[in-house]
Design a protein around this motif. Structure first.
Motif, PDB file in Angstrom:
ATOM      1  N   ARG A  69       2.139 -11.312  31.440  1.00 62.14           N
ATOM      2  CA  ARG A  69       2.408 -12.747  31.199  1.00 62.14           C
ATOM      3  C   ARG A  69       2.158 -13.606  32.442  1.00 62.14           C
ATOM      4  NH1 ARG A  69       3.040 -14.207  25.812  1.00 62.14           N
ATOM      5  NH2 ARG A  69       3.682 -12.327  24.735  1.00 62.14           N
ATOM      6  N   GLU A  70       2.066 -12.972  33.598  1.00 60.99           N
ATOM      7  CA  GLU A  70       1.837 -13.709  34.847  1.00 60.99           C
ATOM      8  C   GLU A  70       0.358 -13.799  35.213  1.00 60.99           C
ATOM      9  OE1 GLU A  70       4.597 -15.053  36.304  1.00 60.99           O
ATOM     10  OE2 GLU A  70       5.618 -14.157  34.565  1.00 60.99           O
ATOM     11  N   TYR A  71      -0.501 -13.074  34.472  1.00 64.15           N
ATOM     12  CA  TYR A  71      -1.924 -12.989  34.832  1.00 64.15           C
ATOM     13  C   TYR A  71      -2.606 -14.347  34.703  1.00 64.15           C
ATOM     14  CZ  TYR A  71      -6.664 -11.188  35.181  1.00 64.15           C
ATOM     15  OH  TYR A  71      -7.950 -10.943  35.583  1.00 64.15           O
ATOM     16  N   GLN A  72      -3.403 -14.670  35.705  1.00 61.53           N
ATOM     17  CA  GLN A  72      -4.199 -15.896  35.692  1.00 61.53           C
ATOM     18  C   GLN A  72      -5.577 -15.582  36.252  1.00 61.53           C
ATOM     19  OE1 GLN A  72      -2.139 -18.828  38.010  1.00 61.53           O
ATOM     20  NE2 GLN A  72      -0.519 -19.099  36.508  1.00 61.53           N
ATOM     21  N   ALA A  73      -6.569 -16.266  35.730  1.00 62.18           N
ATOM     22  CA  ALA A  73      -7.931 -16.143  36.251  1.00 62.18           C
ATOM     23  C   ALA A  73      -8.635 -17.472  36.037  1.00 62.18           C
ATOM     24  CB  ALA A  73      -8.683 -15.020  35.555  1.00 62.18           C
ATOM     25  N   LYS A  74      -9.407 -17.851  37.005  1.00 60.03           N
ATOM     26  CA  LYS A  74     -10.088 -19.145  36.973  1.00 60.03           C
ATOM     27  C   LYS A  74     -11.193 -19.163  35.915  1.00 60.03           C
ATOM     28  CE  LYS A  74     -12.360 -22.425  40.016  1.00 60.03           C
ATOM     29  NZ  LYS A  74     -12.924 -22.662  41.331  1.00 60.03           N
ATOM     30  N   GLY A  75     -11.213 -20.232  35.130  1.00 61.39           N
ATOM     31  CA  GLY A  75     -12.304 -20.462  34.191  1.00 61.39           C
ATOM     32  C   GLY A  75     -12.211 -19.716  32.877  1.00 61.39           C
ATOM     33  N   VAL A  76     -11.073 -19.077  32.595  1.00 67.66           N
ATOM     34  CA  VAL A  76     -10.914 -18.339  31.349  1.00 67.66           C
ATOM     35  C   VAL A  76      -9.628 -18.763  30.653  1.00 67.66           C
ATOM     36  CG1 VAL A  76     -12.138 -16.331  32.291  1.00 67.66           C
ATOM     37  CG2 VAL A  76      -9.640 -16.365  32.328  1.00 67.66           C
ATOM     38  N   ILE A  77      -9.533 -18.414  29.386  1.00 68.71           N
ATOM     39  CA  ILE A  77      -8.278 -18.549  28.641  1.00 68.71           C
ATOM     40  C   ILE A  77      -7.604 -17.186  28.676  1.00 68.71           C
ATOM     41  CG2 ILE A  77      -7.244 -18.960  26.369  1.00 68.71           C
ATOM     42  CD1 ILE A  77      -9.693 -20.734  25.724  1.00 68.71           C
ATOM     43  N   VAL A  78      -6.348 -17.132  29.063  1.00 69.12           N
ATOM     44  CA  VAL A  78      -5.602 -15.880  29.072  1.00 69.12           C
ATOM     45  C   VAL A  78      -4.674 -15.890  27.859  1.00 69.12           C
ATOM     46  CG1 VAL A  78      -3.970 -14.419  30.324  1.00 69.12           C
ATOM     47  CG2 VAL A  78      -5.716 -15.702  31.589  1.00 69.12           C
ATOM     48  N   LEU A  79      -4.820 -14.874  27.000  1.00 70.69           N
ATOM     49  CA  LEU A  79      -3.959 -14.715  25.832  1.00 70.69           C
ATOM     50  C   LEU A  79      -3.289 -13.348  25.908  1.00 70.69           C
ATOM     51  CD1 LEU A  79      -6.212 -16.257  23.013  1.00 70.69           C
ATOM     52  CD2 LEU A  79      -4.371 -17.357  24.293  1.00 70.69           C
ATOM     53  N   HIS A  80      -2.209 -13.195  25.133  1.00 75.47           N
ATOM     54  CA  HIS A  80      -1.383 -12.005  25.283  1.00 75.47           C
ATOM     55  C   HIS A  80      -1.207 -11.176  24.012  1.00 75.47           C
ATOM     56  CE1 HIS A  80      -0.498 -13.616  29.221  1.00 75.47           C
ATOM     57  NE2 HIS A  80      -0.193 -14.757  28.641  1.00 75.47           N
ATOM     58  N   THR A  81      -1.617 -11.706  22.854  1.00 76.16           N
ATOM     59  CA  THR A  81      -1.419 -10.970  21.608  1.00 76.16           C
ATOM     60  C   THR A  81      -2.656 -11.055  20.721  1.00 76.16           C
ATOM     61  OG1 THR A  81      -0.535 -12.843  20.350  1.00 76.16           O
ATOM     62  CG2 THR A  81       1.063 -11.523  21.638  1.00 76.16           C
ATOM     63  N   ILE A  82      -2.748 -10.082  19.822  1.00 75.53           N
ATOM     64  CA  ILE A  82      -3.815 -10.092  18.826  1.00 75.53           C
ATOM     65  C   ILE A  82      -3.727 -11.375  17.996  1.00 75.53           C
ATOM     66  CG2 ILE A  82      -4.640  -8.942  16.723  1.00 75.53           C
ATOM     67  CD1 ILE A  82      -3.598  -6.290  17.996  1.00 75.53           C
ATOM     68  N   GLU A  83      -2.526 -11.754  17.625  1.00 73.06           N
ATOM     69  CA  GLU A  83      -2.334 -12.936  16.783  1.00 73.06           C
ATOM     70  C   GLU A  83      -2.859 -14.201  17.456  1.00 73.06           C
ATOM     71  OE1 GLU A  83       0.096 -10.635  17.445  1.00 73.06           O
ATOM     72  OE2 GLU A  83      -0.071  -9.664  15.473  1.00 73.06           O
ATOM     73  N   GLU A  84      -2.634 -14.317  18.770  1.00 71.26           N
ATOM     74  CA  GLU A  84      -3.144 -15.498  19.483  1.00 71.26           C
ATOM     75  C   GLU A  84      -4.668 -15.542  19.429  1.00 71.26           C
ATOM     76  OE1 GLU A  84       0.100 -16.417  22.996  1.00 71.26           O
ATOM     77  OE2 GLU A  84      -1.295 -14.746  23.321  1.00 71.26           O
TER      78      GLU A  84
END
Length: 166
Positions: free
Chosen positions: A67-82
């Motif tokens: 949940r803390e992961y960040q990366a420049k220029g991308v969308i970070v999602l955490h679940t299949i549903e998202e």
């Protein structure tokens, strides 16, 4: 629409240490041609294996439990549903592009599969997950050009999910 796109050797190998175990420029061109102006979804390890940078001219989604992961220029999602919600709202194609666990999670939701089969065996540590090919219809098959830059025989295959009439 949700689609999976990958290259594999004859044994189903797709990776070694979070990278491709081969160099096949024409497959990279195919990947670019198919995914440009669309969205690609990959796991964190796959993203980091390609240098932690998004590919140009496409939206990149990195799927991670962190949940803390960040990366420049991308969308970070955490679940299949998202990811599925994103794909429903996106007018283009959302391509699942690795790694193995991400493919396995999303295969039940894919409408189309784009597979490159390289007619060679490579050393690797990652295989493509099981696919029940009875659920899929081959709708396109084309042989790739073998030349001084593309050393291996290979083919591009496109499958569409069969409609269940039961």
């Amino acid at each position: 629409m949700l689609a999976a796109i990958w290259a594999q050797d004859e044994e189903g190998t797709i990776g070694k240490e979070n990278r491709l175990p081969w160099h096949l420029p024409n497959d990279l061109k195919f990947f670019k041609q198919m995914t440009e102006d669309n969205t690609i979804v990959m796991g964190r390890k796959t993203f980091e294996g390609m240098g932690s940078r998004p590919l140009p001219n496409r939206q990149t989604i990195v799927l991670t439990r962190d949940r803390e992961y960040q990366a420049k220029g991308v969308i970070v999602l955490h679940t299949i549903e998202e990811v599925l919600d994103y794909a429903k709202s996106f007018s283009g194609i959302t391509f699942i592009s690795g790694g193995s666990a991400v493919y396995e999670d999303f295969l039940p939701y894919c409408d189309v599969l784009y597979r490159t089969v390289i007619h060679h065996s490579f050393e690797g540590d990652t295989k493509f997950p099981f696919v029940d090919w009875d659920d899929w219809a081959l709708i396109n098959l084309s042989m790739g050009a073998q030349d001084e830059a593309n050393h291996y025989a290979y083919q591009f295959e496109t499958y569409q999910r069969k409609v269940n009439t039961d």
